[in-house]
Design a protein around this motif. Structure first.
Motif, PDB file in Angstrom:
ATOM      1  N   THR A   8       2.506  11.239   3.168  1.00 56.03           N
ATOM      2  CA  THR A   8       1.663  12.217   2.459  1.00 56.03           C
ATOM      3  C   THR A   8       0.723  11.515   1.484  1.00 56.03           C
ATOM      4  OG1 THR A   8       3.418  13.888   2.613  1.00 56.03           O
ATOM      5  CG2 THR A   8       1.682  14.266   0.988  1.00 56.03           C
ATOM      6  N   THR A   9       1.264  10.554   0.724  1.00 54.69           N
ATOM      7  CA  THR A   9       0.449   9.819  -0.242  1.00 54.69           C
ATOM      8  C   THR A   9      -0.665   9.049   0.451  1.00 54.69           C
ATOM      9  OG1 THR A   9       2.370   9.583  -1.683  1.00 54.69           O
ATOM     10  CG2 THR A   9       0.503   8.122  -2.108  1.00 54.69           C
ATOM     11  N   ILE A  10      -0.318   8.367   1.544  1.00 55.93           N
ATOM     12  CA  ILE A  10      -1.311   7.577   2.284  1.00 55.93           C
ATOM     13  C   ILE A  10      -2.419   8.475   2.813  1.00 55.93           C
ATOM     14  CG2 ILE A  10      -1.696   6.157   4.331  1.00 55.93           C
ATOM     15  CD1 ILE A  10       1.167   5.084   3.949  1.00 55.93           C
ATOM     16  N   LEU A  11      -2.056   9.618   3.384  1.00 60.88           N
ATOM     17  CA  LEU A  11      -3.055  10.525   3.950  1.00 60.88           C
ATOM     18  C   LEU A  11      -3.958  11.103   2.866  1.00 60.88           C
ATOM     19  CD1 LEU A  11      -0.917  12.424   6.633  1.00 60.88           C
ATOM     20  CD2 LEU A  11      -2.641  10.654   7.009  1.00 60.88           C
ATOM     21  N   LEU A  12      -3.380  11.429   1.700  1.00 61.74           N
ATOM     22  CA  LEU A  12      -4.197  11.959   0.603  1.00 61.74           C
ATOM     23  C   LEU A  12      -5.190  10.909   0.095  1.00 61.74           C
ATOM     24  CD1 LEU A  12      -1.543  13.993  -1.434  1.00 61.74           C
ATOM     25  CD2 LEU A  12      -3.523  14.912  -0.228  1.00 61.74           C
ATOM     26  N   ALA A  17     -10.761   8.765   0.239  1.00 63.88           N
ATOM     27  CA  ALA A  17     -11.661   7.684   0.652  1.00 63.88           C
ATOM     28  C   ALA A  17     -12.714   8.199   1.619  1.00 63.88           C
ATOM     29  CB  ALA A  17     -10.862   6.562   1.298  1.00 63.88           C
ATOM     30  N   ARG A  18     -12.315   9.106   2.509  1.00 67.50           N
ATOM     31  CA  ARG A  18     -13.283   9.663   3.469  1.00 67.50           C
ATOM     32  C   ARG A  18     -14.412  10.379   2.743  1.00 67.50           C
ATOM     33  NH1 ARG A  18     -14.627  14.248   5.843  1.00 67.50           N
ATOM     34  NH2 ARG A  18     -13.106  15.443   4.625  1.00 67.50           N
ATOM     35  N   SER A  58       5.352  -0.192   4.532  1.00 72.01           N
ATOM     36  CA  SER A  58       4.681  -1.263   3.793  1.00 72.01           C
ATOM     37  C   SER A  58       3.525  -0.727   2.959  1.00 72.01           C
ATOM     38  CB  SER A  58       4.178  -2.340   4.756  1.00 72.01           C
ATOM     39  OG  SER A  58       3.210  -1.804   5.633  1.00 72.01           O
ATOM     40  N   MET A  59       2.905   0.368   3.405  1.00 75.81           N
ATOM     41  CA  MET A  59       1.741   0.909   2.700  1.00 75.81           C
ATOM     42  C   MET A  59       2.101   1.955   1.647  1.00 75.81           C
ATOM     43  SD  MET A  59      -0.790  -0.758   3.866  1.00 75.81           S
ATOM     44  CE  MET A  59       0.375  -2.111   4.072  1.00 75.81           C
ATOM     45  N   GLY A  60       3.273   2.615   1.782  1.00 77.80           N
ATOM     46  CA  GLY A  60       3.564   3.720   0.876  1.00 77.80           C
ATOM     47  C   GLY A  60       4.925   3.718   0.222  1.00 77.80           C
ATOM     48  N   VAL A  61       5.795   2.770   0.567  1.00 76.43           N
ATOM     49  CA  VAL A  61       7.131   2.716  -0.032  1.00 76.43           C
ATOM     50  C   VAL A  61       7.306   1.451  -0.867  1.00 76.43           C
ATOM     51  CG1 VAL A  61       9.610   2.641   0.423  1.00 76.43           C
ATOM     52  CG2 VAL A  61       8.142   4.099   1.822  1.00 76.43           C
ATOM     53  N   GLU A  62       6.900   0.324  -0.307  1.00 73.76           N
ATOM     54  CA  GLU A  62       7.076  -0.946  -1.010  1.00 73.76           C
ATOM     55  C   GLU A  62       6.121  -1.046  -2.207  1.00 73.76           C
ATOM     56  OE1 GLU A  62       6.607  -4.008   1.871  1.00 73.76           O
ATOM     57  OE2 GLU A  62       8.152  -3.207   3.201  1.00 73.76           O
ATOM     58  N   MET A  63       6.498  -1.861  -3.178  1.00 73.32           N
ATOM     59  CA  MET A  63       5.710  -1.985  -4.414  1.00 73.32           C
ATOM     60  C   MET A  63       4.846  -3.236  -4.442  1.00 73.32           C
ATOM     61  SD  MET A  63       6.587   0.755  -5.968  1.00 73.32           S
ATOM     62  CE  MET A  63       6.063   0.572  -7.671  1.00 73.32           C
TER      63      MET A  63
END
Length: 558
Positions: A8-12, A17-18, A58-63
């Motif tokens: 959800t975070t990545i898509l938002l 960005a779009r 890797s894009m939305g969970v890891e820090m």
């Protein structure tokens, strides 16, 4: 639940960005697809591909990568602290006062108008941190004035373009990219700022010289600007702006205070200082108008600058933080797919031919990345791609990062997608292609800096006497090229061309000859050429003033 929240975070972030950073959105989508379906790509850039599960985690969970990486955290700490200061300067009208001061300078002489445009745009860009935003702010005033003075539309737009870009190079606030450099290099912010002064002044003097010479060529008439008188509170705003720059340098350089604490202390002192004068001004105006100091409108009027400051801060920081989260995704994809290693392989192959080929390939790569991308992502991509290989080839780390920094700034100028030139061309109602070409001429100091730091690394490697030497040599070489392009040394065409060619050769030797001794020797005669060129311009200025006076007398008689 982690996967759902991450996706959800990545898509938002991608949807934002779009809407706001479409080129970065497209680049991120392409890189994500490349990370998953890399086995389809032929040649050395082929890889087995990653699972969608790995991409999402890797894009939305890891820090360490993705939307929660160190870059995003940097936006809410160090960068955010500096933006507090900039927001207060905007909210209390300091930018308006700077523009008024620039207009006052423009009344001094026929040469002062374009130089006032340069100085005003530099000062405002230092606060705005964005070339296109600054061009839109100051260009609306400077470009019409330059056109009235006789400058062609393309040249008027080019002067504003060059001036607007320069603010991103000027310490102590060098845009978002400078803060990223601190993070990548693991150094103090003052270490970056102290090294940034030399290139910034080279650029400023180079652009100022170019504009001065163009004034002698194009300005045909005086312009009676409607200048608003600078009142006491404008002077207070100018003092506050100068104080911010000075105090930041003292706290960072002399006391060696951390950058974030320095910014927060400056913010505290600034808002107290401006609040005292703003409230006293409000009370004084109410008494002069014989109105009640405390009325229904009091709260709204008194809180207006604070609301503007808060609105500015929220807008800028939200944009920057989401931009940095996008860059976190981009950086993560670059890392896990091994793109930097593969580009490094190409650079190593180029190095077997010549080190110049490495620099040219790195420039071409940065140029392509800069077409449509802001400075920050260009800097990150270029550093990730070229730094490991260039370090192995013995190139100084500071040189590599400043090269990437300059390429990021150049991205707002690079044809055919120059955002800053697009803004100025629209204001000037000029041809976009011609505006870009004229802007490249005016911004020649930036192009020189991109390559000169490899042959004159003293400019950025060490703080001290070596840096001063590097500044002198690069400045002389830059002025030599600028004067060879725009100055008329002789009335006859053939001697003029011969002098220009000789000066150009001396400037190129000063900038790019591997011998420091030869570079120093060739820099000395350039001083004589510059002085002689200025004398020739001044002769033309005396004739110009006489013509303008005659023109005014004829107008008065008629």
């Amino acid at each position: 639940m982690d996967i759902f929240a991450s996706l959800t975070t990545i898509l938002l972030v991608l949807e934002y960005a779009r809407r706001k950073f479409f080129p970065i959105f497209v680049l991120n989508i392409v890189l994500i697809l490349y990370a998953v379906y890399g086995y389809i790509v032929p040649g050395m850039f082929s890889h087995p591909g990653l699972s969608w599960y790995r991409i999402i985690t890797s894009m939305g969970v890891e820090m360490s990568t993705g939307v929660y990486s160190d870059l995003t955290q940097l936006g809410l700490t160090l960068i955010g602290a500096f933006f507090l200061v900039l927001a207060v300067l905007r909210g209390f009208g300091c930018i308006d006062s700077i523009l008024k001061f620039a207009q006052r300078l423009a009344k001094k002489s026929s040469f002062a108008l374009p130089q006032a445009a340069v100085i005003g745009s530099f000062a405002v860009a230092t606060v705005s941190g964005s070339g296109p935003a600054n061009a839109a702010t100051t260009g609306a005033a400077t470009i019409p004035a330059l056109k009235k003075a006789g400058f062609p539309s393309e040249n008027a737009a080019a002067i504003e373009t060059a001036s607007s870009l320069g603010g991103q190079l000027m310490p102590p606030v060098m845009g978002v990219t400078a803060f990223l450099m601190v993070e990548f290099l693991g150094v103090g912010y003052f270490d970056v700022v102290a090294r940034g002064f030399g290139p910034a002044f080279v650029y400023f003097f180079g652009v100022a010289a170019s504009v001065y010479l163009l004034t002698a060529k194009y300005q045909t008439q005086a312009v009676n600007l409607e200048v608003t008188k600078i009142n006491f509170y404008d002077k207070v705003n100018l003092l506050a702006f100068a104080g911010v720059i000075s105090v930041l340098i003292v706290l960072l350089g002399y006391f060696r205070m951390s950058a974030m604490m320095s910014a927060l202390r400056v913010f505290t002192g600034l808002i107290i200082f401006l609040s005292i004068f703003f409230i006293s001004k409000y009370i004084k105006e109410k008494k002069e108008q014989e109105k009640q100091v405390f009325s229904k409108q009091t709260f709204k009027e008194v809180t207006a600058p604070y609301v503007r400051s808060l609105d500015t801060f929220a807008t800028i920081v939200s944009d920057v933080v989401i931009l940095l989260s996008l860059l976190g995704i981009l950086t993560g994809i670059f890392t896990i797919t091994g793109i930097p290693t593969k580009i490094g392989t190409l650079l190593v192959q180029a190095a077997s031919f010549h080190i110049v080929a490495v620099v040219l390939i790195a420039f071409l790569f940065g140029y392509l990345m800069g077409m449509g991308l802001p400075p920050a992502p260009v800097y990150i991509i270029v550093v990730l791609a070229i730094a490991p290989t260039m370090l192995q080839l013995g190139i100084e780390n500071w040189v590599i990062h400043f090269f990437a920094f300059f390429m990021g700034v150049f991205g707002h100028l690079s044809p055919p997608t120059s955002l800053t030139a697009a803004v100025t061309a629209k204001i000037a109602e000029s041809d976009y292609t011609k505006t870009i070409l004229r802007s490249l001429e005016s911004c020649i100091p930036l192009i020189i800096l991109i390559f000169a730091i490899f042959t004159r690394p003293e400019l950025v490697v060490e703080i001290g006497t070596q840096q001063i030497y590097g500044f002198f040599v690069v400045l002389m070489g830059t002025l030599g090229i600028v004067f060879s392009m725009h100055c008329h040394f002789h009335k006859d065409k053939k001697p003029d061309i011969a002098i220009k060619l000789l000066l150009l050769v001396l400037a190129l030797l000063t900038l790019f000859h591997p011998s420091i001794l030869i570079g120093t020797i060739t820099a000395v005669p350039i001083i004589g050429f510059v002085i002689y060129g200025l004398m020739q311009v001044n002769k033309g200025e005396i004739e110009r003033i006489a013509n303008i006076r005659e023109e005014r007398e004829e107008i008065e008689v008629s």
